[in-house]
Design a protein around this motif. Sequence first.
Motif, PDB file in Angstrom:
ATOM      1  N   LEU A 283       0.790  -1.226   0.000  1.00 50.63           N
ATOM      2  CA  LEU A 283       0.000   0.000   0.000  1.00 50.63           C
ATOM      3  C   LEU A 283       0.821   1.275   0.000  1.00 50.63           C
ATOM      4  N   ASN A 284       1.925   1.292   0.704  1.00 49.62           N
ATOM      5  CA  ASN A 284       2.699   2.515   0.878  1.00 49.62           C
ATOM      6  C   ASN A 284       4.151   2.296   0.477  1.00 49.62           C
ATOM      7  N   ASP A 285       4.787   3.364  -0.005  1.00 48.39           N
ATOM      8  CA  ASP A 285       6.201   3.285  -0.332  1.00 48.39           C
ATOM      9  C   ASP A 285       7.010   3.010   0.931  1.00 48.39           C
ATOM     10  N   GLY A 286       8.097   2.315   0.756  1.00 48.71           N
ATOM     11  CA  GLY A 286       9.029   2.062   1.847  1.00 48.71           C
ATOM     12  C   GLY A 286      10.398   1.957   1.237  1.00 48.71           C
ATOM     13  N   LEU A 287      10.980   0.749   1.224  1.00 45.82           N
ATOM     14  CA  LEU A 287      12.207   0.520   0.480  1.00 45.82           C
ATOM     15  C   LEU A 287      11.797   0.150  -0.941  1.00 45.82           C
ATOM     16  N   GLY A 288      11.597   1.166  -1.739  1.00 51.24           N
ATOM     17  CA  GLY A 288      11.069   0.977  -3.075  1.00 51.24           C
ATOM     18  C   GLY A 288       9.597   1.326  -3.116  1.00 51.24           C
ATOM     19  N   PRO A 289       9.057   1.532  -4.301  1.00 51.61           N
ATOM     20  CA  PRO A 289       7.654   1.908  -4.445  1.00 51.61           C
ATOM     21  C   PRO A 289       6.723   0.777  -4.046  1.00 51.61           C
ATOM     22  N   ASN A 290       5.516   1.130  -3.630  1.00 51.41           N
ATOM     23  CA  ASN A 290       4.520   0.133  -3.236  1.00 51.41           C
ATOM     24  C   ASN A 290       4.133  -0.754  -4.426  1.00 51.41           C
ATOM     25  N   VAL A 291       3.542  -1.886  -4.134  1.00 49.38           N
ATOM     26  CA  VAL A 291       3.231  -2.862  -5.177  1.00 49.38           C
ATOM     27  C   VAL A 291       2.275  -2.294  -6.215  1.00 49.38           C
ATOM     28  N   LEU A 292       1.268  -1.556  -5.781  1.00 53.65           N
ATOM     29  CA  LEU A 292       0.322  -1.003  -6.745  1.00 53.65           C
ATOM     30  C   LEU A 292       1.009  -0.048  -7.710  1.00 53.65           C
ATOM     31  N   ALA A 293       2.050   0.637  -7.237  1.00 49.58           N
ATOM     32  CA  ALA A 293       2.770   1.578  -8.096  1.00 49.58           C
ATOM     33  C   ALA A 293       3.760   0.876  -9.022  1.00 49.58           C
ATOM     34  N   ARG A 294       4.309  -0.255  -8.599  1.00 48.33           N
ATOM     35  CA  ARG A 294       5.359  -0.911  -9.381  1.00 48.33           C
ATOM     36  C   ARG A 294       4.879  -2.115 -10.183  1.00 48.33           C
ATOM     37  N   LEU A 295       3.598  -2.441 -10.100  1.00 48.61           N
ATOM     38  CA  LEU A 295       3.099  -3.646 -10.753  1.00 48.61           C
ATOM     39  C   LEU A 295       3.330  -3.618 -12.259  1.00 48.61           C
ATOM     40  N   ASP A 296       3.061  -2.496 -12.897  1.00 54.82           N
ATOM     41  CA  ASP A 296       3.259  -2.412 -14.351  1.00 54.82           C
ATOM     42  C   ASP A 296       4.721  -2.608 -14.714  1.00 54.82           C
ATOM     43  N   ARG A 297       5.605  -1.896 -14.003  1.00 55.82           N
ATOM     44  CA  ARG A 297       7.029  -1.969 -14.320  1.00 55.82           C
ATOM     45  C   ARG A 297       7.617  -3.344 -14.065  1.00 55.82           C
ATOM     46  N   ASP A 298       7.264  -3.948 -12.931  1.00 56.68           N
ATOM     47  CA  ASP A 298       7.964  -5.151 -12.478  1.00 56.68           C
ATOM     48  C   ASP A 298       7.311  -6.458 -12.917  1.00 56.68           C
ATOM     49  N   VAL A 299       6.047  -6.405 -13.349  1.00 58.28           N
ATOM     50  CA  VAL A 299       5.361  -7.645 -13.731  1.00 58.28           C
ATOM     51  C   VAL A 299       4.692  -7.513 -15.098  1.00 58.28           C
ATOM     52  N   LEU A 300       3.773  -6.580 -15.236  1.00 57.79           N
ATOM     53  CA  LEU A 300       2.943  -6.547 -16.434  1.00 57.79           C
ATOM     54  C   LEU A 300       3.724  -6.222 -17.704  1.00 57.79           C
ATOM     55  N   SER A 301       4.854  -5.528 -17.588  1.00 54.45           N
ATOM     56  CA  SER A 301       5.659  -5.201 -18.766  1.00 54.45           C
ATOM     57  C   SER A 301       6.738  -6.233 -19.059  1.00 54.45           C
ATOM     58  N   ARG A 302       6.874  -7.243 -18.204  1.00 48.98           N
ATOM     59  CA  ARG A 302       7.905  -8.272 -18.429  1.00 48.98           C
ATOM     60  C   ARG A 302       7.413  -9.265 -19.481  1.00 48.98           C
ATOM     61  N   SER A 303       8.264  -9.623 -20.402  1.00 52.54           N
ATOM     62  CA  SER A 303       7.856 -10.521 -21.469  1.00 52.54           C
ATOM     63  C   SER A 303       7.729 -11.955 -20.953  1.00 52.54           C
ATOM     64  N   GLY A 304       6.744 -12.663 -21.471  1.00 52.94           N
ATOM     65  CA  GLY A 304       6.603 -14.082 -21.189  1.00 52.94           C
ATOM     66  C   GLY A 304       5.957 -14.444 -19.872  1.00 52.94           C
ATOM     67  N   VAL A 305       5.497 -13.462 -19.092  1.00 52.86           N
ATOM     68  CA  VAL A 305       4.921 -13.777 -17.783  1.00 52.86           C
ATOM     69  C   VAL A 305       3.539 -14.400 -17.969  1.00 52.86           C
ATOM     70  N   ALA A 306       3.376 -15.612 -17.460  1.00 56.99           N
ATOM     71  CA  ALA A 306       2.082 -16.291 -17.507  1.00 56.99           C
ATOM     72  C   ALA A 306       1.431 -16.383 -16.141  1.00 56.99           C
ATOM     73  N   TRP A 307       2.256 -16.297 -15.071  1.00 58.03           N
ATOM     74  CA  TRP A 307       1.734 -16.446 -13.717  1.00 58.03           C
ATOM     75  C   TRP A 307       2.381 -15.410 -12.803  1.00 58.03           C
ATOM     76  N   LEU A 308       1.642 -15.001 -11.799  1.00 58.02           N
ATOM     77  CA  LEU A 308       2.138 -14.103 -10.753  1.00 58.02           C
ATOM     78  C   LEU A 308       1.889 -14.752  -9.400  1.00 58.02           C
ATOM     79  N   ILE A 309       2.950 -14.882  -8.602  1.00 58.80           N
ATOM     80  CA  ILE A 309       2.805 -15.281  -7.205  1.00 58.80           C
ATOM     81  C   ILE A 309       2.921 -14.027  -6.353  1.00 58.80           C
ATOM     82  N   LEU A 310       1.895 -13.741  -5.577  1.00 53.14           N
ATOM     83  CA  LEU A 310       1.863 -12.564  -4.712  1.00 53.14           C
ATOM     84  C   LEU A 310       2.061 -13.014  -3.272  1.00 53.14           C
ATOM     85  N   PHE A 311       3.152 -12.589  -2.661  1.00 49.14           N
ATOM     86  CA  PHE A 311       3.476 -12.961  -1.285  1.00 49.14           C
ATOM     87  C   PHE A 311       3.933 -11.700  -0.558  1.00 49.14           C
TER      88      PHE A 311
END
Length: 386
Positions: free
Chosen positions: A227-255
């Motif tokens: 929800l909030n920035d800490g060491l790096g941007p929060n997940v909602l802010a970084r989801l596009d950069r770190d997951v949705l824009s990566r090529s070949g991603v078929a699955w996401l594990i959220l932990f």
Amino acid sequence: MPQLTEPGNLPPAPYTGDTSVLVDTTLRQTVRVTAGGHRIRLRFSNAYGDTPLPLTAVTVALPLGGKAGASAVEPGTLRRVTFSGRAFATVPVGAEIVSDDLAFDLRPGAELTVTAYTARGQASLALTSHPGSRTTSYLVHGDHTDDPDLTGATAVDHWYLLSDVEVAAPSRTRAVAVVGDSLTDGRGSTTNGNDRWPDQFFDRLRSRADSADIAVLNQAAGGNRVLNDGLGPNVLARLDRDVLSRSGVAWLILFEGVNDIGTAEATPEAQHTVTDDLIAAYRQIVVRAHAQGIRVYAATLTPFGGNTMYDDPAGEREASRQRVNAWIRTPGHFDAVIDFDRAVRDPSAPDRLQAALQAGDWLHLDPEGYRVLAAAVPEGLFRGGS
């Protein structure tokens, strides 16, 4: 996952000055790839820089003995990297740069050595890095990108500047992206041991013929929150950069979510708010991933009873963890559930980790604990594509 380097994680003197960093410096680092192929390219990130990042020369090679954290490279494997046909490049403020394709054979699970030299360095202390590398890198003055070994170099257990190694893999190759915090970044794991739970999960996948072509992208950082920035941007802010824009991603594990609960005030009101907000955020992540055809698997949050920072006498945060886990386990919210909580909690004290699996702070796991997490991921979730 690119992060802004905290002052305590900047390169040691003399590689950090008063107003600049990495001036006339060669940086050699090793990274593990989880897809194999015959062509690669690199990405360098200046996501958190407030001045341009000049790269003077870059080479790649195989590390000596194939080992993570090696300062030397295998003879005959060193290749020069180019950017639009040139040996140098400048990464603009807030941007990243992709190298040219390079013919280079890599097998899944191999280590790659990347050596970069920047003559002018970065003209500020706003350096992009990944401090929790659990891997040794090397710094030395001068251009030593072609050297077979960096004799006398300064060793640091951080990654800087490099954000991706991309492999031109066979078309059948798919990827699992893992979004998490320090438990996924590997705090408590072995430096240069590649025994974080995503590493050990990848080792399981490649040991089987029906999952050997699956790559694992570890997009985690210590201290990260949903929800909030800490060491790096929060997940909602970084989801596009770190997951949705990566090529070949078929699955996401959220932990992720323990740091949200643990940093919220230990009052009924604050904890009720953070759990409601976490659940709403999880729904958003699922919607956004599904729009890209990515299946979302949620891992239950592991215990932190006994941890000095997060445990509270009234058990408000534990109640929040239980409420969030109950929601995660409810059918229909995620495409599947991975029950990490059940795998590592103490059966006689379910608000605590098993003593033999924790790393000493009752929050993080040791390599055996991470092996247990990796073993708890059902392999059947990753068959048959997305």
